[in-house]
Design a protein around this motif. Structure first.
Motif, PDB file in Angstrom:
ATOM      1  N   MET A   1       0.583  -1.161   0.374  1.00 48.97           N
ATOM      2  CA  MET A   1      -0.022  -0.134   0.031  1.00 48.97           C
ATOM      3  C   MET A   1       0.911   1.014   0.254  1.00 48.97           C
ATOM      4  N   THR A   2       2.253   1.625   0.841  1.00 46.17           N
ATOM      5  CA  THR A   2       2.469   2.767   0.695  1.00 46.17           C
ATOM      6  C   THR A   2       3.076   2.406  -0.461  1.00 46.17           C
ATOM      7  N   VAL A   3       3.468   1.664  -1.543  1.00 44.02           N
ATOM      8  CA  VAL A   3       3.939   2.871  -2.778  1.00 44.02           C
ATOM      9  C   VAL A   3       2.605   1.530  -3.804  1.00 44.02           C
ATOM     10  N   ARG A   4       1.481   2.030  -3.692  1.00 44.23           N
ATOM     11  CA  ARG A   4       0.743   0.663  -4.519  1.00 44.23           C
ATOM     12  C   ARG A   4       0.365   2.023  -6.003  1.00 44.23           C
ATOM     13  N   VAL A 237       6.442  -1.766   6.560  1.00 45.65           N
ATOM     14  CA  VAL A 237       6.385  -0.791   6.419  1.00 45.65           C
ATOM     15  C   VAL A 237       4.514  -0.409   6.052  1.00 45.65           C
ATOM     16  N   GLU A 238       3.229   0.006   6.447  1.00 42.04           N
ATOM     17  CA  GLU A 238       2.172   0.667   5.831  1.00 42.04           C
ATOM     18  C   GLU A 238       1.408   2.358   5.784  1.00 42.04           C
ATOM     19  N   LEU A 239       1.999   3.041   4.754  1.00 39.24           N
ATOM     20  CA  LEU A 239       1.965   4.123   4.943  1.00 39.24           C
ATOM     21  C   LEU A 239       0.709   4.293   3.937  1.00 39.24           C
ATOM     22  N   TRP A 245       1.260   9.080  -2.432  1.00 39.86           N
ATOM     23  CA  TRP A 245       1.361   8.378  -3.402  1.00 39.86           C
ATOM     24  C   TRP A 245       1.291   9.014  -4.628  1.00 39.86           C
ATOM     25  N   ALA A 246       1.696   9.889  -4.683  1.00 40.55           N
ATOM     26  CA  ALA A 246       1.439  10.978  -5.819  1.00 40.55           C
ATOM     27  C   ALA A 246       3.110  11.311  -6.793  1.00 40.55           C
ATOM     28  N   VAL A 252       9.468   6.105  -3.288  1.00 42.25           N
ATOM     29  CA  VAL A 252       9.091   5.897  -2.002  1.00 42.25           C
ATOM     30  C   VAL A 252       9.619   4.967  -1.787  1.00 42.25           C
ATOM     31  N   LEU A 253       9.976   3.442  -2.809  1.00 44.69           N
ATOM     32  CA  LEU A 253      10.716   2.507  -1.583  1.00 44.69           C
ATOM     33  C   LEU A 253      11.880   2.640  -1.132  1.00 44.69           C
TER      34      LEU A 253
END
Length: 268
Positions: A1-4, A237-239, A245-246, A252-253
């Protein structure tokens, strides 16, 4: 979800490139890619699936809605087994329309677990109850504290039902450290997730989690507590973050791995 924003193949490639060996998956992208195809993709890349999110939403009073929820949770268990993870994370669900009795809602969760826990155990899957911050009690999760989650989990064998510890949801609770010790003593810490709490909260609270190190949570201390409780599994890590997301997911990862090493492990 962090890098959805990354597709599942892109996510797998990015994890391999970043040296991330396990990935926590969500059901929606897995289903979109195909469960069996997703399992092959992850396995062929040498990765493991740490957890599958999510099952739950078990608080309905309407019999047909409850039946649908149980069927969906059985499907989630089957998906977890196919992906090779032994842990399905459960978000219990909020109050049904017109309801105000939190205790009764939690009992409906317990009743559902009596059906789901043996089903999951037969397929090698454990159920991890995740308490959410009290601001989500009305609409998403009537289980707000680690103590409440353990009170539910301990009605079942430790190999079947445990808890998911998420810093974003638990950092404020001064009873949580003692409850974490309690969970560790019975081997019920099934998953550990990190996110930071930023102030002021963004307007979209649900998607306003902070990148590690940007907020007020002592992530290193929480990591030490979970370690002391005997948990040795993957750390996720769940962000949920509109701002993250933008951005480019690979960037981001890479940043998340760096932040984890700088703010959650080792000496300050």
């Amino acid at each position: 979800m962090t890098v959805r924003g990354l597709s599942l193949p892109e996510l797998v490639d990015a994890c391999v490139a970043s040296g991330v060996g396990s990935v926590g998956l969500w059901r929606e992208p897995v289903r979109a890619h195909g469960v069996e195809a997703a399992a092959r993709l992850v396995r062929d890349a040498g990765l493991t699936v740490s957890t599958l999110c999510r099952g739950g939403f078990l608080t309905a009073t309407d019999p047909s809605v409850r039946a649908d929820a149980l069927a969906d949770n059985r499907a989630a268990v089957d998906e977890a087994a196919a992906l090779g993870t032994d842990t399905l994370v459960l978000v219990s669900g909020g109050l049904p329309p017109g309801a105000r009795d939190l205790g009764a809602a939690r009992e409906r969760v317990a009743a559902a677990l009596h059906t789901l826990a043996p089903y999951a155990a037969d397929r090698g899957v454990r159920l991890a109850i995740e308490p959410l911050h009290p601001m989500f009690a009305s609409d998403r999760c009537v289980v707000s504290t680690l103590e409440q989650a353990l009170d539910l989990a301990e009605r079942f064998p430790a190999r079947q039902v445990g808890v998911c510890v998420d810093t974003y949801h638990l950092w404020w609770d001064d009873r949580a450290p003692a409850q974490l010790t309690r969970a560790g003593e019975s081997g019920r810490v099934f998953a550990f997730q990190l996110a930071d709490w930023v102030t002021p909260l963004p307007e979209g609270v649900l998607n306003g989690r902070g990148q590690l190190g940007d907020g007020v949570i002592d992530l290193r201390e929480w990591h030490a507590r979970v370690d002391a409780a005997g948990y040795s599994g993957p750390v996720e890590v769940e962000l949920f973050s509109d701002s993250l997301w933008a951005r480019d997911g690979r960037e981001v990862l890479t940043e998340t791995v760096d932040r984890y090493l700088r703010h959650a492990t080792g000496p300050p």
